[in-house]
Design a protein around this motif. Structure first.
Motif, PDB file in Angstrom:
ATOM      1  N   THR A 135       0.818  -1.302  -0.143  1.00 10.48           N
ATOM      2  CA  THR A 135      -0.059   0.133   0.058  1.00 10.48           C
ATOM      3  C   THR A 135       0.944   1.349  -0.057  1.00 10.48           C
ATOM      4  O   THR A 135       0.570   2.449  -0.624  1.00 10.48           O
ATOM      5  CB  THR A 135      -0.784  -0.024   1.289  1.00 10.48           C
ATOM      6  N   LEU A 136       1.980   1.113   0.893  1.00 12.93           N
ATOM      7  CA  LEU A 136       2.948   2.196   0.912  1.00 12.93           C
ATOM      8  C   LEU A 136       3.752   2.471  -0.665  1.00 12.93           C
ATOM      9  O   LEU A 136       3.631   3.872  -0.961  1.00 12.93           O
ATOM     10  CB  LEU A 136       3.960   2.064   1.828  1.00 12.93           C
ATOM     11  N   ARG A 137       3.919   1.593  -1.220  1.00 14.26           N
ATOM     12  CA  ARG A 137       4.462   1.579  -2.675  1.00 14.26           C
ATOM     13  C   ARG A 137       3.660   2.468  -3.720  1.00 14.26           C
ATOM     14  O   ARG A 137       3.801   3.166  -4.590  1.00 14.26           O
ATOM     15  CB  ARG A 137       4.939   0.493  -3.009  1.00 14.26           C
ATOM     16  N   ALA A 138       2.199   1.806  -3.473  1.00  9.95           N
ATOM     17  CA  ALA A 138       1.057   2.165  -4.307  1.00  9.95           C
ATOM     18  C   ALA A 138       0.628   3.558  -3.884  1.00  9.95           C
ATOM     19  O   ALA A 138      -0.411   4.135  -4.372  1.00  9.95           O
ATOM     20  CB  ALA A 138      -0.006   0.942  -4.128  1.00  9.95           C
ATOM     21  N   ARG A 139       0.854   4.055  -2.570  1.00 12.09           N
ATOM     22  CA  ARG A 139       0.240   5.234  -2.299  1.00 12.09           C
ATOM     23  C   ARG A 139      -1.007   5.291  -2.123  1.00 12.09           C
ATOM     24  O   ARG A 139      -1.761   6.183  -2.324  1.00 12.09           O
ATOM     25  CB  ARG A 139       0.560   6.513  -3.348  1.00 12.09           C
ATOM     26  N   TRP A 140      -1.552   4.096  -1.567  1.00 11.86           N
ATOM     27  CA  TRP A 140      -3.083   3.756  -1.180  1.00 11.86           C
ATOM     28  C   TRP A 140      -3.343   3.788   0.120  1.00 11.86           C
ATOM     29  O   TRP A 140      -2.833   3.213   1.006  1.00 11.86           O
ATOM     30  CB  TRP A 140      -3.393   2.165  -1.611  1.00 11.86           C
ATOM     31  N   TRP A 141      -3.459   5.169   0.678  1.00  7.90           N
ATOM     32  CA  TRP A 141      -3.343   5.753   2.063  1.00  7.90           C
ATOM     33  C   TRP A 141      -4.779   5.147   2.843  1.00  7.90           C
ATOM     34  O   TRP A 141      -4.439   4.685   3.963  1.00  7.90           O
ATOM     35  CB  TRP A 141      -3.486   7.241   1.943  1.00  7.90           C
ATOM     36  N   THR A 142      -5.718   4.820   2.312  1.00  7.98           N
ATOM     37  CA  THR A 142      -6.898   4.158   2.942  1.00  7.98           C
ATOM     38  C   THR A 142      -6.438   2.788   3.219  1.00  7.98           C
ATOM     39  O   THR A 142      -6.741   2.033   4.447  1.00  7.98           O
ATOM     40  CB  THR A 142      -8.060   4.009   1.898  1.00  7.98           C
ATOM     41  N   GLY A 143      -5.824   2.224   2.135  1.00 10.49           N
ATOM     42  CA  GLY A 143      -5.211   0.684   2.535  1.00 10.49           C
ATOM     43  C   GLY A 143      -4.231   0.622   3.691  1.00 10.49           C
ATOM     44  O   GLY A 143      -4.007  -0.285   4.430  1.00 10.49           O
ATOM     45  N   ALA A 144      -3.370   1.565   3.682  1.00  7.08           N
ATOM     46  CA  ALA A 144      -2.423   1.967   4.643  1.00  7.08           C
ATOM     47  C   ALA A 144      -2.904   2.041   6.079  1.00  7.08           C
ATOM     48  O   ALA A 144      -2.533   1.271   7.057  1.00  7.08           O
ATOM     49  CB  ALA A 144      -1.470   3.119   4.397  1.00  7.08           C
ATOM     50  N   VAL A 145      -4.016   2.718   6.004  1.00  3.52           N
ATOM     51  CA  VAL A 145      -4.726   2.719   7.369  1.00  3.52           C
ATOM     52  C   VAL A 145      -5.385   1.321   7.767  1.00  3.52           C
ATOM     53  O   VAL A 145      -5.327   0.905   9.289  1.00  3.52           O
ATOM     54  CB  VAL A 145      -5.990   3.767   7.446  1.00  3.52           C
ATOM     55  N   TRP A 146      -6.178   0.604   6.826  1.00  8.11           N
ATOM     56  CA  TRP A 146      -6.601  -0.619   6.930  1.00  8.11           C
ATOM     57  C   TRP A 146      -5.306  -1.729   7.577  1.00  8.11           C
ATOM     58  O   TRP A 146      -5.611  -2.312   8.507  1.00  8.11           O
ATOM     59  CB  TRP A 146      -7.161  -1.148   5.722  1.00  8.11           C
ATOM     60  N   GLY A 147      -4.138  -1.813   6.832  1.00  3.40           N
ATOM     61  CA  GLY A 147      -3.180  -2.650   7.330  1.00  3.40           C
ATOM     62  C   GLY A 147      -2.730  -2.276   8.678  1.00  3.40           C
ATOM     63  O   GLY A 147      -2.179  -3.081   9.621  1.00  3.40           O
ATOM     64  N   VAL A 148      -2.468  -0.895   9.120  1.00  6.01           N
ATOM     65  CA  VAL A 148      -2.181  -0.580  10.549  1.00  6.01           C
ATOM     66  C   VAL A 148      -2.901  -0.826  11.552  1.00  6.01           C
ATOM     67  O   VAL A 148      -2.785  -1.594  12.487  1.00  6.01           O
ATOM     68  CB  VAL A 148      -1.827   0.977  10.303  1.00  6.01           C
ATOM     69  N   ALA A 149      -4.232  -0.908  11.148  1.00 12.04           N
ATOM     70  CA  ALA A 149      -5.431  -1.377  12.196  1.00 12.04           C
ATOM     71  C   ALA A 149      -5.299  -2.751  12.324  1.00 12.04           C
ATOM     72  O   ALA A 149      -5.370  -3.411  13.576  1.00 12.04           O
ATOM     73  CB  ALA A 149      -6.716  -1.063  11.572  1.00 12.04           C
ATOM     74  N   LEU A 150      -4.989  -3.523  11.170  1.00 13.81           N
ATOM     75  CA  LEU A 150      -5.088  -5.131  11.476  1.00 13.81           C
ATOM     76  C   LEU A 150      -3.590  -5.371  12.170  1.00 13.81           C
ATOM     77  O   LEU A 150      -3.935  -6.217  13.174  1.00 13.81           O
ATOM     78  CB  LEU A 150      -4.799  -5.806   9.886  1.00 13.81           C
ATOM     79  N   LEU A 151      -2.503  -4.741  11.857  1.00 14.05           N
ATOM     80  CA  LEU A 151      -1.271  -4.962  12.679  1.00 14.05           C
ATOM     81  C   LEU A 151      -1.574  -4.714  14.181  1.00 14.05           C
ATOM     82  O   LEU A 151      -1.061  -5.454  15.261  1.00 14.05           O
ATOM     83  CB  LEU A 151      -0.350  -3.876  12.294  1.00 14.05           C
ATOM     84  N   GLY A 152      -2.373  -3.643  14.528  1.00 16.07           N
ATOM     85  CA  GLY A 152      -2.612  -3.344  15.987  1.00 16.07           C
ATOM     86  C   GLY A 152      -3.644  -4.504  16.315  1.00 16.07           C
ATOM     87  O   GLY A 152      -3.431  -4.880  17.781  1.00 16.07           O
ATOM     88  N   LEU A 153      -4.563  -4.929  15.832  1.00 14.09           N
ATOM     89  CA  LEU A 153      -5.478  -5.989  16.338  1.00 14.09           C
ATOM     90  C   LEU A 153      -4.663  -7.163  16.502  1.00 14.09           C
ATOM     91  O   LEU A 153      -4.854  -8.036  17.611  1.00 14.09           O
ATOM     92  CB  LEU A 153      -6.533  -6.167  15.429  1.00 14.09           C
ATOM     93  N   LEU A 154      -3.852  -7.573  15.541  1.00 13.91           N
ATOM     94  CA  LEU A 154      -2.970  -8.941  15.608  1.00 13.91           C
ATOM     95  C   LEU A 154      -2.054  -8.687  17.053  1.00 13.91           C
ATOM     96  O   LEU A 154      -1.988  -9.522  17.626  1.00 13.91           O
ATOM     97  CB  LEU A 154      -2.154  -8.956  14.313  1.00 13.91           C
ATOM     98  N   ALA A 155      -1.433  -7.470  17.076  1.00  9.86           N
ATOM     99  CA  ALA A 155      -0.686  -7.384  18.333  1.00  9.86           C
ATOM    100  C   ALA A 155      -1.162  -7.614  19.554  1.00  9.86           C
ATOM    101  O   ALA A 155      -0.597  -8.007  20.657  1.00  9.86           O
ATOM    102  CB  ALA A 155       0.134  -5.792  17.994  1.00  9.86           C
ATOM    103  N   TRP A 156      -2.498  -6.891  19.400  1.00  9.78           N
ATOM    104  CA  TRP A 156      -3.369  -7.200  20.741  1.00  9.78           C
ATOM    105  C   TRP A 156      -3.847  -8.677  20.933  1.00  9.78           C
ATOM    106  O   TRP A 156      -3.565  -9.138  22.089  1.00  9.78           O
ATOM    107  CB  TRP A 156      -4.675  -6.206  20.460  1.00  9.78           C
ATOM    108  N   TYR A 157      -4.202  -9.350  20.102  1.00 16.29           N
ATOM    109  CA  TYR A 157      -4.574 -10.689  20.240  1.00 16.29           C
ATOM    110  C   TYR A 157      -3.309 -11.755  20.446  1.00 16.29           C
ATOM    111  O   TYR A 157      -3.441 -12.821  20.854  1.00 16.29           O
ATOM    112  CB  TYR A 157      -5.424 -11.146  19.071  1.00 16.29           C
ATOM    113  N   ILE A 158      -2.194 -11.395  19.945  1.00 17.02           N
ATOM    114  CA  ILE A 158      -0.995 -11.980  20.315  1.00 17.02           C
ATOM    115  C   ILE A 158      -0.542 -12.178  21.706  1.00 17.02           C
ATOM    116  O   ILE A 158       0.008 -13.031  22.150  1.00 17.02           O
ATOM    117  CB  ILE A 158       0.297 -11.458  19.464  1.00 17.02           C
ATOM    118  N   GLU A 159      -1.129 -11.124  22.404  1.00 16.17           N
ATOM    119  CA  GLU A 159      -0.667 -10.886  23.966  1.00 16.17           C
ATOM    120  C   GLU A 159      -1.460 -12.354  24.838  1.00 16.17           C
ATOM    121  O   GLU A 159      -2.370 -12.621  24.073  1.00 16.17           O
ATOM    122  CB  GLU A 159      -1.321  -9.777  24.524  1.00 16.17           C
ATOM    123  N   PRO A 160      -0.779 -12.678  25.691  1.00 16.53           N
ATOM    124  CA  PRO A 160      -1.229 -14.143  26.443  1.00 16.53           C
ATOM    125  C   PRO A 160      -2.885 -13.969  26.952  1.00 16.53           C
ATOM    126  O   PRO A 160      -2.978 -12.796  27.136  1.00 16.53           O
ATOM    127  CB  PRO A 160      -0.191 -14.182  27.574  1.00 16.53           C
TER     128      PRO A 160
END
Length: 323
Positions: A64-89
């Motif tokens: 998304t960063l290479r494509a300059r698709w900023w909506t997609g970048a927000v989507w990806g960051v949100a997914l990373l945040g959720l994954l980091a949250w659920y990886i917690e014990p």
């Protein structure tokens, strides 16, 4: 007529489309995790490897960063945040009340149709566990364990069977067998006197979540949960190949009965136990020792036994008087 700007945008579109596909797939799995459901195939299978979904998500974010698709970048960051949250014990880790009563060393091992019986015998002789939970112990495996370990572990509770259906609990301490949890594969139970207290023991080995067996897997995990709730006043140890991780809703419902994962109590949560061929670099922790709130745990170790696709789990427990 095509403008220079339009021409510059054209090469970026395939990357944005690929990122969207990656994000959509990850979103389905993360959405089911957030909704506390295991859903249907392929979600249960992918949930077992939820931390590894960071890789396609990170790759999609780069696209998304290479494509300059900023909506997609927000989507990806949100997914990373959720994954980091659920990886917690997951689950409680508060200390038990009361002074210590006794120490126990517990070993659980899936010997894959009995093939790793010999390596298991060697591990038991070397590590000297008090309790041994053995899954996929066929009739030959049961006979070998009785022959080679009866001097040190004379007490047992077993469900005999061929192939993957046989299972056995071996003990240095006297056991009183209890009715097994119903399931496709054997799940024997017992009680033991530990430091003057009655402790419930339950071997767990539900069906794996194969594409055509997800309802059976869910039903058998629910049976283990019911067994965990059966005698809430007694300390308990449930151990075995649960074919589930903390990212599966059906497994979290077992933890929600008040049980804690001994590996997590010792800071070893998410250490892979399967498949042994790629662990510890890659895999999922589906083999567990679960304990009630009267126990603390330390020295959690993961043993590589030859001829099986699972790593064995060895942990030292301390039983406290409790409330």
């Amino acid at each position: 007529m095509e403008t220079a700007g339009d021409g510059a945008e054209q090469p970026r579109r395939p990357g944005a489309w690929l990122a969207a596909l990656l994000f959509a797939a990850v979103s389905v799995v993360v959405g089911c995790r957030a909704a506390d459901t295991d859903a249907v195939t392929p979600v249960p299978q992918l949930l077992a490897f939820l931390p590894w979904l960071l890789l396609p998500t990170a790759a999609g974010l780069l696209l998304t960063l290479r494509a300059r698709w900023w909506t997609g970048a927000v989507w990806g960051v949100a997914l990373l945040g959720l994954l980091a949250w659920y990886i917690e014990p997951y689950g409680k880790t508060d200390d038990p009340a009361g002074p210590p009563v006794a120490r126990l060393r517990v070993l659980t091992a899936n010997v894959e149709y009995g093939r790793a019986t010999g390596p298991l015998v060697d591990a038991v002789r070397r590590e000297k566990p008090d309790l041994v939970f053995v899954q996929e112990c066929d009739r030959r495996c049961g006979a070998v364990l009785e022959r080679d370990l009866s001097a040190t572990h004379p007490h047992r509770s077993a469900v005999e069977g061929d192939g993957s259906k046989g299972s056995v609990i071996l003990s240095r301490l006297p056991l009183t067998p209890t009715p097994p949890v119903p399931g496709t594969m054997g799940m024997p139970g017992a009680t033991a006197d530990v430091g003057g207290r009655t402790v419930r023991l339950q071997l767990a080995h539900p069906m794996p979540p194969l594409p055509d067996q997800v309802p059976v897997w869910q039903r058998e995990l629910a049976g283990i949960r019911d067994a965990a709730k059966a005698a809430p006043g007694l300390p308990a140890v449930l151990a075995g190949d649960f074919n589930a991780t903390q990212d599966h809703a059906a497994f979290r419902r077992i933890l929600d009965t008040g049980l804690r994962d001994a590996a997590r109590l010792d800071g070893a949560d998410r250490t892979p136990t399967w498949p042994a061929r790629t662990a510890p670099a890659f895999g999922a922790q589906i083999d567990h020792v679960l304990v009630s709130e009267e126990f603390t745990a330390d020295r959690a170790r993961f043993l590589d036994l030859s001829d099986t696709d699972h790593r064995a789990v060895l942990v030292d427990l301390t039983l406290h008087t409790g409330r």
